[in-house]
Design a protein around this motif. Structure first.
Motif, PDB file in Angstrom:
ATOM      1  N   LEU A   1      -5.515   2.635   6.969  1.00 32.77           N
ATOM      2  CA  LEU A   1      -5.994   1.954   5.768  1.00 32.77           C
ATOM      3  C   LEU A   1      -5.406   0.548   5.669  1.00 32.77           C
ATOM      4  O   LEU A   1      -6.136  -0.428   5.448  1.00 32.77           O
ATOM      5  CB  LEU A   1      -5.644   2.757   4.515  1.00 32.77           C
ATOM      6  CG  LEU A   1      -6.056   2.096   3.191  1.00 32.77           C
ATOM      7  CD1 LEU A   1      -7.569   1.990   3.086  1.00 32.77           C
ATOM      8  CD2 LEU A   1      -5.490   2.862   2.000  1.00 32.77           C
TER       9      LEU A   1
ATOM     10  N   ASP B   1      -7.801   5.912  -5.019  1.00 36.94           N
ATOM     11  CA  ASP B   1      -6.824   4.861  -4.761  1.00 36.94           C
ATOM     12  C   ASP B   1      -6.892   3.881  -5.924  1.00 36.94           C
ATOM     13  O   ASP B   1      -7.980   3.509  -6.384  1.00 36.94           O
ATOM     14  CB  ASP B   1      -7.139   4.132  -3.453  1.00 36.94           C
ATOM     15  CG  ASP B   1      -6.938   5.021  -2.237  1.00 36.94           C
ATOM     16  OD1 ASP B   1      -6.408   6.129  -2.399  1.00 36.94           O
ATOM     17  OD2 ASP B   1      -7.314   4.596  -1.136  1.00 36.94           O
TER      18      ASP B   1
ATOM     19  N   THR C   1       0.822  -1.220   0.000  1.00 40.97           N
ATOM     20  CA  THR C   1       0.000   0.000   0.000  1.00 40.97           C
ATOM     21  C   THR C   1       0.858   1.275   0.000  1.00 40.97           C
ATOM     22  O   THR C   1       0.802   2.063   0.953  1.00 40.97           O
ATOM     23  CB  THR C   1      -0.941   0.027   1.217  1.00 40.97           C
ATOM     24  OG1 THR C   1      -0.143   0.081   2.424  1.00 40.97           O
ATOM     25  CG2 THR C   1      -1.825  -1.201   1.264  1.00 40.97           C
TER      26      THR C   1
ATOM     27  N   TRP D   1     -12.512   6.706   5.272  1.00 37.19           N
ATOM     28  CA  TRP D   1     -13.257   7.919   4.905  1.00 37.19           C
ATOM     29  C   TRP D   1     -14.167   8.361   6.049  1.00 37.19           C
ATOM     30  O   TRP D   1     -14.273   9.545   6.356  1.00 37.19           O
ATOM     31  CB  TRP D   1     -14.058   7.659   3.632  1.00 37.19           C
ATOM     32  CG  TRP D   1     -14.552   8.905   2.960  1.00 37.19           C
ATOM     33  CD1 TRP D   1     -13.810   9.848   2.300  1.00 37.19           C
ATOM     34  CD2 TRP D   1     -15.917   9.346   2.876  1.00 37.19           C
ATOM     35  NE1 TRP D   1     -14.619  10.846   1.805  1.00 37.19           N
ATOM     36  CE2 TRP D   1     -15.916  10.567   2.146  1.00 37.19           C
ATOM     37  CE3 TRP D   1     -17.123   8.830   3.324  1.00 37.19           C
ATOM     38  CZ2 TRP D   1     -17.085  11.261   1.873  1.00 37.19           C
ATOM     39  CZ3 TRP D   1     -18.295   9.528   3.055  1.00 37.19           C
ATOM     40  CH2 TRP D   1     -18.257  10.728   2.335  1.00 37.19           C
TER      41      TRP D   1
ATOM     42  N   LYS E   1      -2.054   4.565  -3.090  1.00 40.27           N
ATOM     43  CA  LYS E   1      -2.977   5.496  -2.430  1.00 40.27           C
ATOM     44  C   LYS E   1      -2.951   6.869  -3.089  1.00 40.27           C
ATOM     45  O   LYS E   1      -1.900   7.352  -3.500  1.00 40.27           O
ATOM     46  CB  LYS E   1      -2.613   5.602  -0.952  1.00 40.27           C
ATOM     47  CG  LYS E   1      -2.771   4.294  -0.194  1.00 40.27           C
ATOM     48  CD  LYS E   1      -2.289   4.378   1.230  1.00 40.27           C
ATOM     49  CE  LYS E   1      -0.793   4.525   1.333  1.00 40.27           C
ATOM     50  NZ  LYS E   1      -0.274   4.341   2.713  1.00 40.27           N
TER      51      LYS E   1
ATOM     52  N   LYS F   1     -13.262   8.580  -3.519  1.00 45.68           N
ATOM     53  CA  LYS F   1     -14.059   9.220  -2.483  1.00 45.68           C
ATOM     54  C   LYS F   1     -13.834  10.729  -2.566  1.00 45.68           C
ATOM     55  O   LYS F   1     -12.725  11.173  -2.894  1.00 45.68           O
ATOM     56  CB  LYS F   1     -13.617   8.742  -1.094  1.00 45.68           C
ATOM     57  CG  LYS F   1     -14.007   7.309  -0.763  1.00 45.68           C
ATOM     58  CD  LYS F   1     -15.489   7.180  -0.474  1.00 45.68           C
ATOM     59  CE  LYS F   1     -15.826   5.782   0.045  1.00 45.68           C
ATOM     60  NZ  LYS F   1     -17.266   5.614   0.241  1.00 45.68           N
TER      61      LYS F   1
ATOM     62  N   LYS G   1     -11.431   1.336   2.655  1.00 46.86           N
ATOM     63  CA  LYS G   1     -11.527   2.709   2.154  1.00 46.86           C
ATOM     64  C   LYS G   1     -12.727   3.424   2.787  1.00 46.86           C
ATOM     65  O   LYS G   1     -12.624   4.590   3.210  1.00 46.86           O
ATOM     66  CB  LYS G   1     -11.663   2.685   0.631  1.00 46.86           C
ATOM     67  CG  LYS G   1     -11.844   4.033  -0.036  1.00 46.86           C
ATOM     68  CD  LYS G   1     -10.553   4.724  -0.319  1.00 46.86           C
ATOM     69  CE  LYS G   1     -10.776   5.977  -1.171  1.00 46.86           C
ATOM     70  NZ  LYS G   1      -9.545   6.746  -1.372  1.00 46.86           N
TER      71      LYS G   1
END
Length: 266
Positions: A213, A185, A136, A239, A174, A198, A235
């Motif tokens: 995350l 992402d 990630t 958020w 990301k 988002k 995700k």
């Protein structure tokens, strides 16, 4: 059956990132959290003022203690610090044949502080990335690992391909450091690209976003969800945490996102 996740990462004395936020995330997502601490940092919302690396044999002993008794359905790897610790963690992943490994290649803190020694980058690239189910990286980490600059979605796709070629089964690049009103992402599994978008939340409280995350992805993998679904749920979780954090102020700098899910008043 209780699901269990192990985080192998550094300790954040301010509670906003690292081991502390990983364990909070595991708890919030219904997973029993365990830890192996790689470094102790003196850290708050303003930055990192001191780092002490845990000796590699002690890191190994923590991993052995957890996995030989409790086991783990998934593992999240965060701050490793130096080459010896990185190599030790890679050896333990192979020894215990762990498959659901989420690697957050922590190299630089949001504050700009270096969290991975230069000689450890090669170890991460050669020994750890090939063991990861999902890696990630953020924009800056992806540029370092891919050996290229990322200017937008197309170059991000090329960077994801290059990182995938290093051996990771899936690459989640990301989008938090990109410009625009939407945070995208990008996930690449070697065959297909998936985008998770988002609306960007205007908030100074972003400390621990990457840790949260990766920990959430690991937590959802514990429930045998496919990577794409685990990422989508993670995700959503992040958020929601960013939305909640935007309504509060904690500390003088970049505040944490993993605040209590709800208030418990006496």
């Amino acid at each position: 059956m209780i699901k269990k996740a192990l985080t192998i990462a550094g300790s954040d004395s301010g509670g906003g990132a690292g081991i502390q936020t990983d364990l909070k995330t595991f708890e919030n997502t219904g997973v029993f959290g365990m830890s192996a601490i790689t470094a102790v940092t003196a850290q708050n919302t303003l930055g990192v003022t001191a780092i002490h690396y845990i000796p590699a044999p002690v890191v190994a002993a923590q991993i052995d203690a957890v996995l030989s008794d409790l086991g783990a359905d998934a593992v999240k790897i965060g701050m490793l610090g130096n080459a010896e610790i990185a190599a030790t963690v890679a050896a333990k992943l192979r020894e215990y044949r762990l498959e659901k490994v989420v690697l957050d290649p922590v190299m630089v803190a949001t504050s700009g502080d270096l969290l991975l020694e230069e000689n450890a980058v090669a170890v991460v690239r050669e020994k750890l990335i090939p063991l990861a189910l999902i890696i990630t990286p953020n924009k800056h980490e992806a540029e370092l690992l891919a050996g290229m600059k990322i200017s937008g979605l197309e170059t991000a796709r090329e960077a994801a391909r290059r990182i995938h070629h290093l051996g990771a089964k899936g690459v989640l690049l990301k989008g938090g450091h990109f410009q625009g009103d939407t945070a995208i992402d990008l996930y690449y599994d070697g065959a297909v690209f998936h985008e998770f978008a988002k609306p960007r939340i205007a908030t100074r409280n972003q400390h621990g976003t990457g840790c949260t995350l990766a920990a959430a992805v690991a937590a959802y993998l514990c429930f045998d969800l496919p990577p794409v679904e685990a990422i989508a749920r993670a995700k959503d979780y992040v958020w929601q945490r960013l939305q909640a954090a935007s309504r509060h102020r904690l500390g003088a700098g970049s505040g944490p996102i993993c605040l209590p899910m709800q208030s418990h008043h006496p």
